[in-house]
Design an enzyme around this catalytic site. Structure first.
Site, PDB file in Angstrom:
ATOM      1  N   ASP A  13       0.803  -1.229   0.000  1.00  0.00           N
ATOM      2  CA  ASP A  13       0.000   0.000   0.000  1.00  0.00           C
ATOM      3  C   ASP A  13       0.833   1.275   0.000  1.00  0.00           C
ATOM      4  O   ASP A  13       0.415   2.310   0.525  1.00  0.00           O
ATOM      5  CB  ASP A  13      -0.964   0.023   1.210  1.00  0.00           C
ATOM      6  N   LYS A  16       1.734   2.125  -5.163  1.00  0.00           N
ATOM      7  CA  LYS A  16       2.248   1.573  -6.429  1.00  0.00           C
ATOM      8  C   LYS A  16       1.308   1.881  -7.589  1.00  0.00           C
ATOM      9  O   LYS A  16       1.743   2.284  -8.663  1.00  0.00           O
ATOM     10  CB  LYS A  16       2.427   0.047  -6.292  1.00  0.00           C
ATOM     11  N   GLY A  40      -4.636  -4.256  -3.692  1.00  0.00           N
ATOM     12  CA  GLY A  40      -5.611  -3.207  -3.997  1.00  0.00           C
ATOM     13  C   GLY A  40      -4.822  -1.981  -4.394  1.00  0.00           C
ATOM     14  O   GLY A  40      -4.167  -1.381  -3.561  1.00  0.00           O
ATOM     15  N   HIS A  41      -4.819  -1.660  -5.676  1.00  0.00           N
ATOM     16  CA  HIS A  41      -4.015  -0.542  -6.179  1.00  0.00           C
ATOM     17  C   HIS A  41      -4.945   0.600  -6.579  1.00  0.00           C
ATOM     18  O   HIS A  41      -5.781   0.441  -7.465  1.00  0.00           O
ATOM     19  CB  HIS A  41      -3.156  -0.999  -7.362  1.00  0.00           C
ATOM     20  N   GLN A 224       1.943  -6.022  -3.219  1.00  0.00           N
ATOM     21  CA  GLN A 224       2.401  -6.130  -1.834  1.00  0.00           C
ATOM     22  C   GLN A 224       3.696  -5.311  -1.654  1.00  0.00           C
ATOM     23  O   GLN A 224       3.918  -4.360  -2.377  1.00  0.00           O
ATOM     24  CB  GLN A 224       2.594  -7.592  -1.410  1.00  0.00           C
TER      25      GLN A 224
HETATM   26  P1  GDP Z   1      -0.828   0.342  -3.536  1.00  0.00           P
HETATM   27  O1  GDP Z   1      -1.405  -0.944  -3.061  1.00  0.00           O
HETATM   28  O2  GDP Z   1       0.652   0.410  -3.327  1.00  0.00           O
HETATM   29  O3  GDP Z   1      -1.200   0.686  -4.948  1.00  0.00           O
HETATM   30  O4  GDP Z   1      -1.437   1.483  -2.605  1.00  0.00           O
HETATM   31  P2  GDP Z   1      -2.984   1.603  -2.140  1.00  0.00           P
HETATM   32  O5  GDP Z   1      -3.775   2.114  -3.265  1.00  0.00           O
HETATM   33  O6  GDP Z   1      -3.437   0.375  -1.463  1.00  0.00           O
HETATM   34  O7  GDP Z   1      -2.838   2.680  -0.978  1.00  0.00           O
HETATM   35  C1  GDP Z   1      -2.296   3.929  -1.192  1.00  0.00           C
HETATM   36  C2  GDP Z   1      -3.350   4.975  -0.766  1.00  0.00           C
HETATM   37  O8  GDP Z   1      -2.742   6.243  -0.651  1.00  0.00           O
HETATM   38  C3  GDP Z   1      -4.451   5.144  -1.776  1.00  0.00           C
HETATM   39  O9  GDP Z   1      -5.631   5.502  -1.109  1.00  0.00           O
HETATM   40  C4  GDP Z   1      -3.957   6.303  -2.638  1.00  0.00           C
HETATM   41  O10 GDP Z   1      -5.018   7.009  -3.260  1.00  0.00           O
HETATM   42  C5  GDP Z   1      -3.278   7.149  -1.596  1.00  0.00           C
HETATM   43  N1  GDP Z   1      -2.120   7.938  -2.043  1.00  0.00           N
HETATM   44  C6  GDP Z   1      -1.157   7.600  -2.935  1.00  0.00           C
HETATM   45  N2  GDP Z   1      -0.198   8.545  -2.964  1.00  0.00           N
HETATM   46  C7  GDP Z   1      -0.562   9.498  -2.076  1.00  0.00           C
HETATM   47  C8  GDP Z   1       0.037  10.710  -1.632  1.00  0.00           C
HETATM   48  O11 GDP Z   1       1.112  11.123  -2.040  1.00  0.00           O
HETATM   49  N3  GDP Z   1      -0.652  11.425  -0.678  1.00  0.00           N
HETATM   50  C9  GDP Z   1      -1.841  11.010  -0.169  1.00  0.00           C
HETATM   51  N4  GDP Z   1      -2.422  11.754   0.760  1.00  0.00           N
HETATM   52  N5  GDP Z   1      -2.419   9.865  -0.566  1.00  0.00           N
HETATM   53  C10 GDP Z   1      -1.782   9.111  -1.496  1.00  0.00           C
HETATM   54  P1  IMO Z   2      -0.946  -4.189  -2.215  1.00  0.00           P
HETATM   55  O1  IMO Z   2      -0.513  -4.723  -3.560  1.00  0.00           O
HETATM   56  C1  IMO Z   2      -0.990  -4.603   2.102  1.00  0.00           C
HETATM   57  C2  IMO Z   2      -1.065  -8.660   3.716  1.00  0.00           C
HETATM   58  C3  IMO Z   2      -2.321  -9.101   4.430  1.00  0.00           C
HETATM   59  C4  IMO Z   2      -1.735 -10.094   5.416  1.00  0.00           C
HETATM   60  C5  IMO Z   2      -0.627 -10.762   4.593  1.00  0.00           C
HETATM   61  C6  IMO Z   2      -1.023 -12.063   3.929  1.00  0.00           C
HETATM   62  O2  IMO Z   2      -2.246  -3.468  -2.261  1.00  0.00           O
HETATM   63  O3  IMO Z   2       0.155  -3.405  -1.592  1.00  0.00           O
HETATM   64  P2  IMO Z   2      -2.593 -12.784   1.928  1.00  0.00           P
HETATM   65  O4  IMO Z   2      -3.972 -12.333   1.530  1.00  0.00           O
HETATM   66  O5  IMO Z   2      -1.558 -12.519   0.892  1.00  0.00           O
HETATM   67  O6  IMO Z   2      -2.589 -14.190   2.415  1.00  0.00           O
HETATM   68  O7  IMO Z   2      -2.218 -11.876   3.203  1.00  0.00           O
HETATM   69  O8  IMO Z   2      -0.259  -9.820   3.612  1.00  0.00           O
HETATM   70  N1  IMO Z   2      -1.286  -8.153   2.344  1.00  0.00           N
HETATM   71  C7  IMO Z   2      -1.216  -6.867   2.015  1.00  0.00           C
HETATM   72  N2  IMO Z   2      -1.029  -5.776   2.767  1.00  0.00           N
HETATM   73  N3  IMO Z   2      -1.102  -4.479   0.769  1.00  0.00           N
HETATM   74  C8  IMO Z   2      -1.276  -5.571  -0.011  1.00  0.00           C
HETATM   75  O9  IMO Z   2      -1.241  -5.517  -1.358  1.00  0.00           O
HETATM   76  C9  IMO Z   2      -1.366  -6.834   0.611  1.00  0.00           C
HETATM   77  N4  IMO Z   2      -1.564  -8.102   0.164  1.00  0.00           N
HETATM   78  C10 IMO Z   2      -1.491  -8.895   1.231  1.00  0.00           C
HETATM   79  O10 IMO Z   2      -2.949  -8.025   5.072  1.00  0.00           O
HETATM   80  O11 IMO Z   2      -1.156  -9.418   6.479  1.00  0.00           O
HETATM   81 MG    MG Z   3      -2.920  -1.614  -1.752  1.00  0.00          MG
END
Ligand code: GDP
Ligand code: IMO
Ligand code: MG
Length: 423
Positions: A13, A16, A40-41, A224
């Site tokens: 998270d 990416k 979840g991207h 991840q």
């Molecule tokens: P990913 O899994 O690495 O793609 O990241 P996620 O989407 O799960 O989580 C990143 C969260 O931070 C999302 O809600 C994005 O919209 C938000 N986000 C990304 N970059 C920034 C930033 O520079 N500032 C803020 N405030 N939010 C951001």
């Molecule tokens: P993105 O791509 C954050 C965490 C879960 C749990 C562990 C194992 O959005 O960054 P699993 O479902 O793979 O068996 O879970 O890994 N986890 C993540 N945490 N971002 C993710 O993906 C994750 N995918 C799995 O919360 O701790």
């Molecule tokens: Mg994510």
């Protein structure tokens, strides 16, 4: 042309999805190499938010080809929902979303096994997203799995049946009460398989290596983060794939000497969803502020993310394991208003000060030592020029660069595509 990689350096998270979307303008092909719908991207542009789970984050760009690589595990049911969510964009999936025949399939019973395994673990549970990731990769390495290419064979239903029956026996072994209606799950699965089969399946390693020869630009998108890597993460509180750079080679069929830049993404602080050790975790007002201002809730499960200070010992470890060549710092805007910031620069490990990431970072072994920084007050979210950024933020960045010995090339100051500052 070399393949560039983009990976998360913390516990996922990091942002990416946002950065892949920003960078896609420079690439012909975006390829996901591991993980599955546990990811979840999030992408935000034109005032709208999109969360992608299996589909690569380059899907919204007209000219980019998006590939789901052999290292990814696909749940047809979730995949179908993702496609439906994108309906209004009229994207030509048949030509711009290609699926590796060697990617493994998540069956309904994989999800049930995930739930049973977590329930049986009780307090020791991993905090899995319960998407069936672990059981599917177990079947892959156990040489029992079903792959996308199997769906093109006439006997795929028999294969499915045999594996499902095996899973039902395994479920009984767990001795936990998991309620399910297999018939309904199977109907949903088969309907989703039909949708999946309407897409283009490819021998993705052949496709990508030909593209490399033809000088196409390729960006590999990780899921991840490095601290969730099956080998190098905080085992057993990890996911079941190699989230680090090597995973891109095995997850796409690309040789190491074809890798160019390695982009490493990190948040200006740290978050983690699910169980497992987290030395810099905060349980005070500072942690609450990060959670509230940063909207730190999982994009896949909605669970609150645990928050804490930046851990430079862990970051340096991730930089090393991945061979990161450029850093991208996300969510600096969330730290505006903090009088003082802290970053962990060493651990007390069993009574000794260390600066490397040890075998075990459980609380009873590791306590963080911090370096303090002066915070900044100004709102960063409308800033577009690195020269306008507060001096305190630039000093924080400089310290990070010196510590991990890699330059920061992007500073992200908000979730929108546009809130991205190139350094
Ligand atoms: P990913 O899994 O690495 O793609 O990241 P996620 O989407 O799960 O989580 C990143 C969260 O931070 C999302 O809600 C994005 O919209 C938000 N986000 C990304 N970059 C920034 C930033 O520079 N500032 C803020 N405030 N939010 C951001
Ligand atoms: P993105 O791509 C954050 C965490 C879960 C749990 C562990 C194992 O959005 O960054 P699993 O479902 O793979 O068996 O879970 O890994 N986890 C993540 N945490 N971002 C993710 O993906 C994750 N995918 C799995 O919360 O701790
Ligand atoms: Mg994510």
């Amino acid at each position: 042309m070399a393949v560039n990689l983009l990976l998360g350096l913390q516990w996922g998270d990091e942002g990416k999805g946002k950065i892949v979307d920003v960078l896609t303008a420079n690439y012909d092909i975006i390829a996901r190499f591991q993980g599955g719908p546990n990811a979840g991207h999030t992408l935000i542009f034109d005032g709208r938010k999109h969360v992608l789970h299996t589909i690569p984050s380059g899907i919204f760009h007209e000219n980019a080809i998006n590939i789901v690589g052999n290292g990814v595990v696909i749940d047809p049911v979730i995949f179908r929902k993702e496609l439906e969510n994108l309906k209004e964009y009229n994207l030509d999936f048949k030509s711009k979303l290609l699926i590796s025949r060697k990617a493994h399939l998540i069956l309904p019973t994989h999800r049930l096994l995930d739930a049973a395994s977590e329930t049986a673990k009780g307090k020791a549970k991993i905090g899995s997203t319960l998407k069936g990731i672990g059981p599917t990769y177990m079947d892959k390495t156990g040489r029992n799995g079903m792959r996308v290419g199997d769906l093109e064979m006439s006997d795929w239903k028999e294969k499915y049946q045999a594996l499902t029956e095996k899973h039902l026996k395994m479920l009984a072994f767990f001795e936990v009460d998991i309620q399910f209606n297999l018939k309904e799950l199977e109907l949903e699965f088969c309907a989703a398989v039909d949708v999946l089969k309407s897409l283009t399946f490819i021998d993705s390693e052949e496709y990508l290596n030909t593209a490399i020869k033809n000088n196409k630009t390729i960006l590999a998108e990780g899921a991840q983060g490095s601290l969730l890597d099956i080998d190098f993460g905080t085992y057993p509180f990890v996911t079941s794939s190699n989230t680090t750079a090597a995973g891109a080679c095995t997850g796409l069929g690309i040789a190491p000497n074809k890798i160019g830049e390695v982009f490493g993404i990190f948040k200006a602080y740290t978050t983690r969803v699910g169980s497992g050790p987290f030395p810099t975790e905060l349980f005070d007002e500072n942690g609450e502020t990060m959670s509230r201002v940063g909207h730190e809730f999982g994009a896949t499960t909605g669970r609150p993310r645990r928050c804490g200070w930046l851990d430079l010992v862990a970051l340096k470890y991730a930089v090393q394991v991945n061979g990161v060549t450029q850093l991208m710092m996300m969510k600096g805007d969330v730290l505006s208003g903090f009088k003082t910031l802290k970053a962990c620069t060493s651990y007390n490990y069993k009574g000794k000060e260390i600066t490397h990431f040890p075998f075990n970072i459980e609380e009873h072994n590791v306590q963080p030592n911090y370096t303090e920084f002066k915070g900044w007050a100004s709102d960063l979210t409308t800033m577009t020029d690195v020269k306008k950024l507060p001096i305190e933020l630039l000093e924080y960045v400089k310290f990070i660069e010196n510590y991990v010995e890699v330059p920061v090339k992007i500073i992200s100051v908000g979730p929108d595509r546009k809130q991205t500052i190139l350094v």
